[in-house]
Motif scaffolding. Structure first.
Motif, mmCIF file in Angstrom:
data_model
loop_
_atom_site.group_PDB
_atom_site.id
_atom_site.type_symbol
_atom_site.label_atom_id
_atom_site.label_comp_id
_atom_site.label_asym_id
_atom_site.label_seq_id
_atom_site.Cartn_x
_atom_site.Cartn_y
_atom_site.Cartn_z
ATOM 1 N N ASP A 32 8.882 -4.961 -0.211
ATOM 2 C CA ASP A 32 9.879 -3.883 -0.257
ATOM 3 C C ASP A 32 10.406 -3.657 1.155
ATOM 4 O OD1 ASP A 32 11.436 -1.633 -0.572
ATOM 5 O OD2 ASP A 32 10.016 -0.590 -1.851
ATOM 6 N N SER A 66 9.595 -3.754 -4.478
ATOM 7 C CA SER A 66 8.335 -3.311 -5.096
ATOM 8 C C SER A 66 8.182 -3.715 -6.559
ATOM 9 C CB SER A 66 8.157 -1.785 -4.962
ATOM 10 O OG SER A 66 8.010 -1.424 -3.610
ATOM 11 N N ASP A 67 8.929 -4.711 -7.005
ATOM 12 C CA ASP A 67 8.834 -5.160 -8.392
ATOM 13 C C ASP A 67 8.257 -6.564 -8.450
ATOM 14 O OD1 ASP A 67 10.041 -6.601 -10.895
ATOM 15 O OD2 ASP A 67 10.222 -4.464 -11.334
ATOM 16 N N ASP A 69 7.830 -8.641 -10.972
ATOM 17 C CA ASP A 69 8.630 -9.588 -11.748
ATOM 18 C C ASP A 69 9.820 -10.087 -10.943
ATOM 19 O OD1 ASP A 69 6.970 -9.383 -13.954
ATOM 20 O OD2 ASP A 69 8.126 -7.754 -14.862
ATOM 21 N N THR A 70 10.437 -9.194 -10.183
ATOM 22 C CA THR A 70 11.550 -9.593 -9.322
ATOM 23 C C THR A 70 11.069 -10.597 -8.276
ATOM 24 O OG1 THR A 70 12.715 -7.488 -9.595
ATOM 25 C CG2 THR A 70 13.253 -8.770 -7.639
#
Length: 231
Positions: A32, A66-67, A69-70
């Motif tokens: 992030d 902060s994802d 999956d991304t």
């Protein structure tokens, strides 16, 4: 010092044949980029050091926000773009083990927190807990000035990032950086987190370029900074 300078020269010479038409790609997968609390990556420091060492290297940054999956999708994008090495600041270090398994022969350098299965690691000697109640290092530092907090743990992101750049370039040219230790079977370059109190703010935090005196000593902390002799 001479050996360090020689190693740097060798790295530059080894990659001088790379050109902007066919750059060596260092993919940096950031957990992030907007995080302001104990961020392990200083992208400016990393990119500056890569530029110093590798004339033909291109740094490509992917921000997962902060994802997990991304970040997984971004790894696929980096590999499709022919990344030569991946620097991984994992959103979730445990889940990120599956990412490492998908990189094939492309080396993965974990940063901040060790990712199982990674080829290399640059980070802290031990995990640290974020300062309770603070949303940023700046907020925690200002609370120290105001005596609302005794201390906070400082992560030397610039040092970590500079070393990560050196390790990544060294991996690319087959000239490993000296000074590694073994962490769960992974060659690692480790830095100590530093517990910072009010006496250490200028000598550690400001000196490292993480925060400025202007940021620390404005508004409601200005008077207290004056009494402490910080300004």
């Amino acid at each position: 010092m001479c050996r360090v300078l020689l190693a740097c020269c060798l790295l530059v010479l080894s990659l001088s044949a790379c050109t902007s038409l066919n750059p060596t790609v260092i993919a940096v997968l950031v957990a992030d980029q907007s995080a302001e609390l104990q961020q392990p990556l200083d992208l400016d420091a990393l990119e500056s050091r890569v530029e110093e060492l590798c004339e033909g290297c291109a740094v490509k940054v992917y921000d997962a926000e902060s994802d997990a999956d991304t970040q997984s999708d971004q790894l696929d994008q980096a590999l499709a773009a022919s990344a030569d090495v991946v620097i991984l600041d994992a959103v979730d270090p445990e889940l990120a083990e599956s990412l490492v398994q998908r990189t094939g022969e492309v080396p993965v350098l974990a940063v901040g927190t060790l990712v199982p299965g990674s080829d290399l690691f640059v980070g802290l000697t031990e995990p640290v807990d974020p300062p309770e109640g603070a949303e940023s290092d700046l907020e925690a530092a200002r609370e120290v000035i105001l005596r609302d907090r005794k201390s906070f743990t400082f992560v030397p992101a610039a040092q970590i990032s500079t070393r990560a750049a050196e390790v990544a370039v060294g991996e690319l040219v087959g000239k490993p950086v000296d000074g590694s230790v073994d962490t769960e079977g992974v060659p690692s370059w480790l830095f100590e987190p530093v517990e910072v109190n009010v006496q250490d703010l200028t000598s550690i935090v400001v000196a490292a370029g993480a925060l400025t005196l202007e940021e620390l000593c404005s508004g409601d902390t200005a008077e207290r900074c004056g009494k402490l002799g910080l300004v």
